[in-house]
Design a protein around this motif. Structure first.
Motif, PDB file in Angstrom:
ATOM      1  N   LYS A   1       0.780  -1.110   0.025  1.00  0.00           N
ATOM      2  CA  LYS A   1      -0.015  -0.214   0.228  1.00  0.00           C
ATOM      3  C   LYS A   1       0.957   1.343   0.035  1.00  0.00           C
ATOM      4  CE  LYS A   1      -3.928  -2.081   2.358  1.00  0.00           C
ATOM      5  NZ  LYS A   1      -4.385  -2.644   1.244  1.00  0.00           N
ATOM      6  N   LEU A   2       2.103   0.934   0.127  1.00  0.00           N
ATOM      7  CA  LEU A   2       3.225   2.152   0.029  1.00  0.00           C
ATOM      8  C   LEU A   2       3.317   2.671  -1.449  1.00  0.00           C
ATOM      9  CD1 LEU A   2       5.867   0.593   2.229  1.00  0.00           C
ATOM     10  CD2 LEU A   2       4.193   2.474   2.937  1.00  0.00           C
ATOM     11  N   PRO A   3       3.627   4.043  -1.378  1.00  0.00           N
ATOM     12  CA  PRO A   3       3.768   4.397  -3.193  1.00  0.00           C
ATOM     13  C   PRO A   3       5.232   4.324  -3.259  1.00  0.00           C
ATOM     14  CG  PRO A   3       3.979   6.098  -1.243  1.00  0.00           C
ATOM     15  CD  PRO A   3       3.594   5.070  -0.653  1.00  0.00           C
ATOM     16  N   VAL A   4       5.720   3.146  -3.535  1.00  0.00           N
ATOM     17  CA  VAL A   4       6.945   2.624  -4.055  1.00  0.00           C
ATOM     18  C   VAL A   4       6.896   1.698  -5.207  1.00  0.00           C
ATOM     19  CG1 VAL A   4       7.701   2.559  -1.756  1.00  0.00           C
ATOM     20  CG2 VAL A   4       6.872   0.455  -2.674  1.00  0.00           C
ATOM     21  N   ARG A   5       8.212   1.293  -5.740  1.00  0.00           N
ATOM     22  CA  ARG A   5       8.300   0.411  -6.861  1.00  0.00           C
ATOM     23  C   ARG A   5       9.454  -0.463  -6.354  1.00  0.00           C
ATOM     24  NH1 ARG A   5       8.458   3.317 -12.541  1.00  0.00           N
ATOM     25  NH2 ARG A   5       7.770   1.255 -13.273  1.00  0.00           N
ATOM     26  N   VAL A   6       9.285  -1.685  -7.104  1.00  0.00           N
ATOM     27  CA  VAL A   6      10.347  -2.674  -6.704  1.00  0.00           C
ATOM     28  C   VAL A   6      10.920  -2.906  -8.132  1.00  0.00           C
ATOM     29  CG1 VAL A   6      10.869  -4.813  -5.519  1.00  0.00           C
ATOM     30  CG2 VAL A   6       9.224  -3.469  -4.683  1.00  0.00           C
ATOM     31  N   SER A   7      12.352  -3.325  -7.976  1.00  0.00           N
ATOM     32  CA  SER A   7      13.027  -3.962  -9.520  1.00  0.00           C
ATOM     33  C   SER A   7      13.651  -5.085  -8.777  1.00  0.00           C
ATOM     34  CB  SER A   7      13.863  -2.793  -9.977  1.00  0.00           C
ATOM     35  OG  SER A   7      14.967  -2.525  -8.965  1.00  0.00           O
ATOM     36  N   ALA A   8      14.012  -6.032  -9.554  1.00  0.00           N
ATOM     37  CA  ALA A   8      14.806  -7.164  -9.429  1.00  0.00           C
ATOM     38  C   ALA A   8      15.945  -7.304  -9.960  1.00  0.00           C
ATOM     39  CB  ALA A   8      13.843  -8.586  -9.597  1.00  0.00           C
ATOM     40  N   GLU A   9      17.256  -7.225  -9.417  1.00  0.00           N
ATOM     41  CA  GLU A   9      18.586  -7.202 -10.036  1.00  0.00           C
ATOM     42  C   GLU A   9      19.476  -7.802  -9.035  1.00  0.00           C
ATOM     43  OE1 GLU A   9      19.820  -3.412 -11.393  1.00  0.00           O
ATOM     44  OE2 GLU A   9      17.756  -2.565 -12.050  1.00  0.00           O
ATOM     45  N   ASN A  10      20.396  -8.483 -10.093  1.00  0.00           N
ATOM     46  CA  ASN A  10      21.735  -8.998  -9.124  1.00  0.00           C
ATOM     47  C   ASN A  10      21.138 -10.091  -8.192  1.00  0.00           C
ATOM     48  OD1 ASN A  10      23.258  -7.426 -11.235  1.00  0.00           O
ATOM     49  ND2 ASN A  10      23.222  -5.970  -9.733  1.00  0.00           N
TER      50      ASN A  10
ATOM     51  N   GLY B   1      18.923  -9.795  -5.990  1.00  0.00           N
ATOM     52  CA  GLY B   1      18.319  -9.086  -4.952  1.00  0.00           C
ATOM     53  C   GLY B   1      17.016  -8.193  -5.359  1.00  0.00           C
ATOM     54  N   LEU B   2      16.686  -7.319  -4.480  1.00  0.00           N
ATOM     55  CA  LEU B   2      15.579  -6.485  -4.749  1.00  0.00           C
ATOM     56  C   LEU B   2      16.069  -5.054  -4.575  1.00  0.00           C
ATOM     57  CD1 LEU B   2      12.619  -7.862  -2.876  1.00  0.00           C
ATOM     58  CD2 LEU B   2      12.909  -8.155  -5.199  1.00  0.00           C
ATOM     59  N   ASN B   3      15.517  -4.079  -5.406  1.00  0.00           N
ATOM     60  CA  ASN B   3      15.888  -2.804  -5.026  1.00  0.00           C
ATOM     61  C   ASN B   3      14.289  -1.988  -4.779  1.00  0.00           C
ATOM     62  OD1 ASN B   3      18.478  -2.536  -5.354  1.00  0.00           O
ATOM     63  ND2 ASN B   3      18.425  -2.500  -7.607  1.00  0.00           N
TER      64      ASN B   3
END
Length: 155
Positions: free
Chosen positions: A80-89, A91-93
């Protein structure tokens, strides 16, 4: 008698003032130059060519997630947070925006075969503390034991 002298003096001052602005027989001649009248034939028939406008260089945006990051689809992120998530190497960012005095942390809470749970903590400035009115874009890395794959990320 005193009243009559005052009235006569005031009348002389008014008469002298009126004579100065009247432009009568002792007034100086008009020495200003006549106004310049522009006729349509005096105007140029074409406008000068404007200099060519260079296109701005192609660059990365200065805010928001960089376009090369591999953002997860919203269906794979439960938040419910205003965030975006990426998956790299492996792990997560976690990508989010913070205001002037805010600080944030992202910690791995749980990692199973179906989901990855990440606790995101945002500390706001102290009450009454003066903070700059800026928005900062931050990336919080989270190390995983195994690559994310198709698992759901819960923030």
């Amino acid at each position: 008698m005193m009243n009559a002298a005052k009235t006569l003096g005031a009348g002389l001052v008014l008469a002298a003032t009126a004579a100065c602005g009247a432009g009568g027989p002792g007034a100086p001649a008009n020495t200003s130059t006549p106004p310049v009248v522009t006729t349509p034939s005096d105007l140029p028939t074409s406008l000068p060519a404007s200099p060519p406008v260079a296109k701005p260089p192609m660059s990365r945006p200065t805010v928001g997630p960089p376009p090369s990051d591999k953002m997860l689809p919203p269906s794979q992120v439960d938040t419910k947070l205003p965030v975006r998530v990426s998956a790299e190497n492996g792990g997560l960012n976690v990508h989010l925006e913070l205001s002037g005095c805010d600080e944030a942390r992202a910690n791995l809470a749980e990692e199973t075969a179906q989901r990855v749970v990440v606790h995101v903590t945002i500390d706001h400035g102290k009450p009454g503390q003066m903070c700059p009115q800026v928005i900062r874009y931050v990336v919080l890395p989270v190390k995983l034991a195994e690559p994310l794959g198709t698992r759901t990320v819960v923030l």
